[in-house]
Every structure is written in C-alpha cells, then in structure tokens.
Scaffold this motif. Structure first.
Motif, PDB file in Angstrom:
ATOM      1  N   GLN A 249       0.848  -1.194   0.000  1.00  0.00           N
ATOM      2  CA  GLN A 249       0.000   0.000   0.000  1.00  0.00           C
ATOM      3  C   GLN A 249       0.883   1.243   0.000  1.00  0.00           C
ATOM      4  OE1 GLN A 249      -2.514  -0.285   3.480  1.00  0.00           O
ATOM      5  NE2 GLN A 249      -4.097  -1.431   2.376  1.00  0.00           N
ATOM      6  N   LEU A 250       0.530   2.211  -0.843  1.00  0.00           N
ATOM      7  CA  LEU A 250       1.256   3.480  -0.887  1.00  0.00           C
ATOM      8  C   LEU A 250       0.283   4.606  -1.211  1.00  0.00           C
ATOM      9  CD1 LEU A 250       4.520   2.649  -2.915  1.00  0.00           C
ATOM     10  CD2 LEU A 250       4.390   3.212  -0.480  1.00  0.00           C
ATOM     11  N   SER A 251       0.536   5.777  -0.652  1.00  0.00           N
ATOM     12  CA  SER A 251      -0.235   6.964  -1.027  1.00  0.00           C
ATOM     13  C   SER A 251       0.381   7.574  -2.276  1.00  0.00           C
ATOM     14  CB  SER A 251      -0.212   7.985   0.115  1.00  0.00           C
ATOM     15  OG  SER A 251       1.103   8.529   0.260  1.00  0.00           O
ATOM     16  N   ARG A 252      -0.326   8.511  -2.877  1.00  0.00           N
ATOM     17  CA  ARG A 252       0.197   9.178  -4.065  1.00  0.00           C
ATOM     18  C   ARG A 252       1.484   9.955  -3.737  1.00  0.00           C
ATOM     19  NH1 ARG A 252      -5.174   8.623  -4.492  1.00  0.00           N
ATOM     20  NH2 ARG A 252      -6.183   8.363  -6.541  1.00  0.00           N
ATOM     21  N   VAL A 253       1.511  10.566  -2.561  1.00  0.00           N
ATOM     22  CA  VAL A 253       2.714  11.307  -2.150  1.00  0.00           C
ATOM     23  C   VAL A 253       3.896  10.359  -2.022  1.00  0.00           C
ATOM     24  CG1 VAL A 253       3.771  12.640  -0.289  1.00  0.00           C
ATOM     25  CG2 VAL A 253       1.425  13.145  -1.016  1.00  0.00           C
ATOM     26  N   GLU A 254       3.675   9.212  -1.410  1.00  0.00           N
ATOM     27  CA  GLU A 254       4.751   8.224  -1.256  1.00  0.00           C
ATOM     28  C   GLU A 254       5.190   7.680  -2.604  1.00  0.00           C
ATOM     29  OE1 GLU A 254       3.675   6.361   3.143  1.00  0.00           O
ATOM     30  OE2 GLU A 254       2.518   5.755   1.380  1.00  0.00           O
ATOM     31  N   LEU A 255       4.244   7.501  -3.514  1.00  0.00           N
ATOM     32  CA  LEU A 255       4.598   7.020  -4.850  1.00  0.00           C
ATOM     33  C   LEU A 255       5.502   8.015  -5.564  1.00  0.00           C
ATOM     34  CD1 LEU A 255       1.230   5.456  -6.043  1.00  0.00           C
ATOM     35  CD2 LEU A 255       3.431   4.276  -5.898  1.00  0.00           C
ATOM     36  N   ALA A 256       5.212   9.281  -5.418  1.00  0.00           N
ATOM     37  CA  ALA A 256       6.063  10.301  -6.028  1.00  0.00           C
ATOM     38  C   ALA A 256       7.472  10.241  -5.450  1.00  0.00           C
ATOM     39  CB  ALA A 256       5.457  11.691  -5.820  1.00  0.00           C
ATOM     40  N   GLU A 257       7.566   9.986  -4.145  1.00  0.00           N
ATOM     41  CA  GLU A 257       8.882   9.929  -3.489  1.00  0.00           C
ATOM     42  C   GLU A 257       9.708   8.736  -3.970  1.00  0.00           C
ATOM     43  OE1 GLU A 257       7.899   9.830   0.622  1.00  0.00           O
ATOM     44  OE2 GLU A 257       7.463  11.993   0.765  1.00  0.00           O
TER      45      GLU A 257
ATOM     46  N   ARG B 132      -4.150  10.944   3.717  1.00  0.00           N
ATOM     47  CA  ARG B 132      -3.823  10.536   2.349  1.00  0.00           C
ATOM     48  C   ARG B 132      -4.509   9.218   2.005  1.00  0.00           C
ATOM     49  NH1 ARG B 132       2.692  11.417   3.229  1.00  0.00           N
ATOM     50  NH2 ARG B 132       2.674  13.710   3.266  1.00  0.00           N
ATOM     51  N   THR B 133      -5.021   9.138   0.792  1.00  0.00           N
ATOM     52  CA  THR B 133      -5.659   7.908   0.323  1.00  0.00           C
ATOM     53  C   THR B 133      -4.593   6.915  -0.119  1.00  0.00           C
ATOM     54  OG1 THR B 133      -7.605   9.129  -0.426  1.00  0.00           O
ATOM     55  CG2 THR B 133      -7.275   6.920  -1.330  1.00  0.00           C
ATOM     56  N   LEU B 134      -4.689   5.691   0.378  1.00  0.00           N
ATOM     57  CA  LEU B 134      -3.739   4.640   0.028  1.00  0.00           C
ATOM     58  C   LEU B 134      -4.218   3.870  -1.200  1.00  0.00           C
ATOM     59  CD1 LEU B 134      -3.038   3.239   3.603  1.00  0.00           C
ATOM     60  CD2 LEU B 134      -1.483   4.625   2.212  1.00  0.00           C
ATOM     61  N   LEU B 135      -3.265   3.441  -2.014  1.00  0.00           N
ATOM     62  CA  LEU B 135      -3.560   2.620  -3.178  1.00  0.00           C
ATOM     63  C   LEU B 135      -2.950   1.237  -2.986  1.00  0.00           C
ATOM     64  CD1 LEU B 135      -2.783   5.167  -6.040  1.00  0.00           C
ATOM     65  CD2 LEU B 135      -5.033   4.566  -5.121  1.00  0.00           C
ATOM     66  N   GLU B 136      -3.678   0.223  -3.420  1.00  0.00           N
ATOM     67  CA  GLU B 136      -3.164  -1.142  -3.397  1.00  0.00           C
ATOM     68  C   GLU B 136      -3.618  -1.859  -4.659  1.00  0.00           C
ATOM     69  OE1 GLU B 136      -4.811  -2.999   0.059  1.00  0.00           O
ATOM     70  OE2 GLU B 136      -6.786  -3.292  -0.853  1.00  0.00           O
ATOM     71  N   LEU B 137      -2.988  -2.988  -4.951  1.00  0.00           N
ATOM     72  CA  LEU B 137      -3.372  -3.755  -6.134  1.00  0.00           C
ATOM     73  C   LEU B 137      -4.784  -4.309  -5.972  1.00  0.00           C
ATOM     74  CD1 LEU B 137      -0.154  -5.834  -6.895  1.00  0.00           C
ATOM     75  CD2 LEU B 137      -0.857  -3.663  -7.914  1.00  0.00           C
ATOM     76  N   GLU B 138      -5.515  -4.359  -7.075  1.00  0.00           N
ATOM     77  CA  GLU B 138      -6.816  -5.014  -7.120  1.00  0.00           C
ATOM     78  C   GLU B 138      -6.577  -6.467  -7.545  1.00  0.00           C
ATOM     79  OE1 GLU B 138      -9.913  -6.642  -6.920  1.00  0.00           O
ATOM     80  OE2 GLU B 138     -10.313  -4.523  -6.522  1.00  0.00           O
ATOM     81  N   PRO B 139      -6.699  -7.442  -6.640  1.00  0.00           N
ATOM     82  CA  PRO B 139      -6.344  -8.828  -6.963  1.00  0.00           C
ATOM     83  C   PRO B 139      -7.036  -9.373  -8.203  1.00  0.00           C
ATOM     84  CG  PRO B 139      -6.719  -8.595  -4.608  1.00  0.00           C
ATOM     85  CD  PRO B 139      -7.145  -7.300  -5.246  1.00  0.00           C
TER      86      PRO B 139
END
Length: 414
Positions: free
Chosen positions: A29-37, A74-81
């Motif tokens: 799981q990662l937020s958009r901010v973390e993904l940018a980092e 922050r909204t977290l994103l994860e894979l959709e299985p």
C-alpha cells in the motif's frame, strides 16, 4: 530490492505505469505522495497514472493514512487482486502442475495431474489445455482478465521458437512446439521458459532478491540463477544445465556415457535401487514403473527421517553430492544462498538442509566476508508453476528499459 525510478519525459506512459504498479506491489500500500517519493515522478504524473490504473481496475483505494502534519489524510492505493490473472504450467516428467495467480501473486486455483506414461506430446498438451480451462473455471476468473499462460518446461528449450527440444526424461519430446500448440488450444498468449529459471523467478517475485541459486530437485536436477536481483537466462535461455557435473566417479552410468553425473546419481530410480541393495526396501520394485518408484522413494525418505541407519546414509550421501555442485556454483558466482525446491524437496527437507549445511561447512571461500545460507522454498511444490505464472505477470509489473531509451532518443532528436 530496488524500486525502479520513473521519468517525467513525454511519451513513456506505459513505462511509468509499470513503475508505479511495481512500487505498489513491493510495498502493498502506498499513497500518491509516497509514490512520487519512491518513483521520482511528479505529483501530476502520479495523479494521472493513478487515475488510469483505477479506471483499468488494476489498483483500488484502500482507506486513508493520517499525515504527519495538519494536512488531510492521504488515500492509500493497493493492487486489485481480480484486476488480472495469469496461468502457470509446470511440466515435469512425473507430474504436471497448473496454477492460476491473481494480480497480487496469490494462487487462487491449482490442479496437479500425473504425466502420462507414454509422454505423447499431443496427448499431454491436450491434457494441459483442458486443465487450464479447469483452473479458470474453478476460480471463476473472467477470461478477458487472464492475460496469458507461462510454461515452465525441462530443458533444453528453444525460447525464441517456443520449442521443448530434447529433455532427457521425456523421450518422445523432440522439437515440440508447445508454446504455439497451447496458444492454439487456449487462445491465450503463451510464454515458455525453463523450469529452473521459472522457479528462481518465483522466489524473486516472492521477495527473495539478491544473488542466489535455486536448486531444483525433481525427476531431474537443475539450477536457476538470480544475481543482483536479476534472473540470469544465458544466451539461449538454457542456463542451469548442471545434470552432467560429475560428483561420484564410481556412480551410476549416465546416458551420456560417463559415470557419476549428478543428474543420474540424484534420480529416485537410482536411490531406490541403492535402498533395495542395502536391504532398506524390499526387492521386486519395477524400476520402469514411475508410480512404483515414486512410492518406494517416498518410503525411503520416511525411513531416513525416522531413524539413523542405511536409509539415512543414502539420503546423506545424496546431500553430499548435491552440496558439491552447490559449492562450485556458489564459489564461482559469489552467491549469498541456495534455495532448494521442486517436486522432491518436501520429502527430502527434514534431513537434507542440515546435511547440505554440514557438507558445505568451511568450503564457501568468502565466508569471512559474508555467510552462505541454505534454505528451502517457501512456495512449496507449486514453485515451478508459480514461477511460470509470475513470468506473465512480470509483463505488467516490469518496466521495459528499451521503451525509456527510445523515448530519450526521440526527445534528443527534436
């Protein structure tokens, strides 16, 4: 493992989408901010990519994460299985395993069937195609979300043409176009790789990076390699053909004409024969009957695990032979560990790991710099099939550097 970095240049959307998907997969799981980092992409690029992946059903929102300051969560994103599925097929001379993985790499359905005695390619391929349909039905996986089939086959293979060439334990298989034949029967894209390479890929996919050798113990033996987090395939995708390394000059005669090749000296048939001669197993076992040999081999392993004696000595001697090959590979390539797996590993595991450690003790030449670990696969007997399916999912997660290179050249030409 290192997360790939994206680029903010134009015309590399597919590359960056894969970078983001891979970052989410590795961290769960990662937020958009973390993904940018972690990817080096701009906030705007991440927003655009996240929207595309959400619309495609490949990721989903997974709650909110409190921010360190006073900003909104922050909204977290994860894979959709259920966003994608991949089929993995492991063709072993004794058993065929078919699995279906979801996008997170979890096995959602599996089937194992005995390989027909006659080894007739047409019969076997038709059976594999039917089993593929079975696992998709069992998992209720929409066909349009099954992105392909990966095949893990014994070598040698012709990866470019999709042929299984002349595997030593499948006598009828000479230049069999298994990739195209399965594509015709299933209508799905098909990839072909060696069984040991697929198994090594599965270990890497499951988080086991670094530099290691995957030692495959089945009807034959082989070695898959991962060095510096990268799967090594060799010039023709046939890396790992170790069956003819001589480990016992007084051992059995191999079909190549020499004595004591590790492949022949590791065959269940040979080990059962040794056990009969030592009085560990009753005589009269038909060594040409796969099921009879398999049952006898299982009995030998159980006896070896239960008590010291001739049965354990036979298995310990096998461990010493295998350790000799592992030692040579580890010292040549400066590896960090060996991972054992394959259809016979679970039976051998209770004694084999300690026996190999003991045989390797003091023989790893750079042990004063770093240790050498001995481990068994965490993926069980399905490791080859899981690896084959992960090769298909890798097409989704692994950015292709040539795309980035081409884009840089286009920018430079403007």
């Amino acid at each position: 493992m290192t997360v790939r970095r994206g680029t903010n240049l134009d015309r590399v959307g597919g590359f960056n989408d894969a970078v983001v998907l891979d970052a989410i997969r590795r961290s769960e799981q990662l937020s958009r901010v973390e993904l940018a980092e972690v990817t080096g992409l701009s906030g705007q690029a991440i927003s655009n990519i996240a929207r595309r992946l959400l619309d495609a059903g490949l990721v989903r929102e997974a709650g909110r994460q409190r921010s360190a300051g006073l900003g909104k969560p922050r909204t977290l994103l994860e894979l959709e299985p259920t966003g994608q599925y991949a089929v993995g097929v492991h063709l072993d001379p004794a058993v065929v395993t078919v699995v279906l993985l979801d996008l997170t790499g979890d096995v959602v359905a599996r089937r194992r069937v005995d390989t027909p005695y006659a080894d007739d390619p047409d019969v076997l391929i038709a059976g594999i195609a039917a089993t593929i349909e079975d696992v998709m039905t069992l998992a209720a996986a929409p066909r349009d979300r099954v992105v392909g089939v990966g095949i893990a086959a014994p070598g040698p293979i012709d990866a470019e043409r999709g042929f299984v060439v002349d595997p030593p334990n499948l006598a009828a298989w000479h230049l069999v176009p298994i990739r195209d034949e399965l594509h015709e029967r299933t209508g799905l894209p098909v990839l072909l790789d060696k069984d040991v390479t697929a198994a090594a890929s599965a270990e890497k996919w499951a988080g086991g990076g670094g530099s290691f050798v995957f030692f495959y113990l089945g009807t034959g033996v082989g070695a898959g390699l991962v060095i510096g987090d990268e799967v090594v395939r060799g010039s023709s995708s046939n890396v790992g053909e170790i069956g003819h390394v001589i480990v016992d000059p007084d051992g059995p005669v191999c079909y190549c004409g020499r004595r004591g090749c590790v492949g022949e000296a590791s065959q269940p048939r040979y080990l059962v024969q040794q056990a009969v001669r030592a009085g560990v197993l009753a005589s009269g076992i038909d060594l040409d009957d796969r099921k009879a040999v398999d049952a006898a081999f299982a009995r030998l392993c159980s006896l070896a695990a239960a008590d010291p004696g001739p049965a354990r000595e036979i298995v310990a001697a096998l461990a010493v032979r295998i350790a000799k090959v592992v030692e040579d590979i580890a010292n040549l390539l400066d590896l960090e560990r060996v991972v054992f797996g394959g259809p016979h590993w679970e039976r051998l595991a209770p004694l084999f790991g300690d026996a190999v450690r003991a045989a390797l003790d003091g023989r790893f030449l750079v042990r004063s710099v770093h240790p050498f670990e001995v481990a068994g696969t965490a993926l069980g007997v399905d490791v080859g099939a899981i690896g084959a399916a992960s090769l298909v999912l890798d097409q989704t997660f692994s950015p292709n550097p040539s795309v980035l290179l081409q884009s840089r050249e286009l920018v430079a030409d403007r």
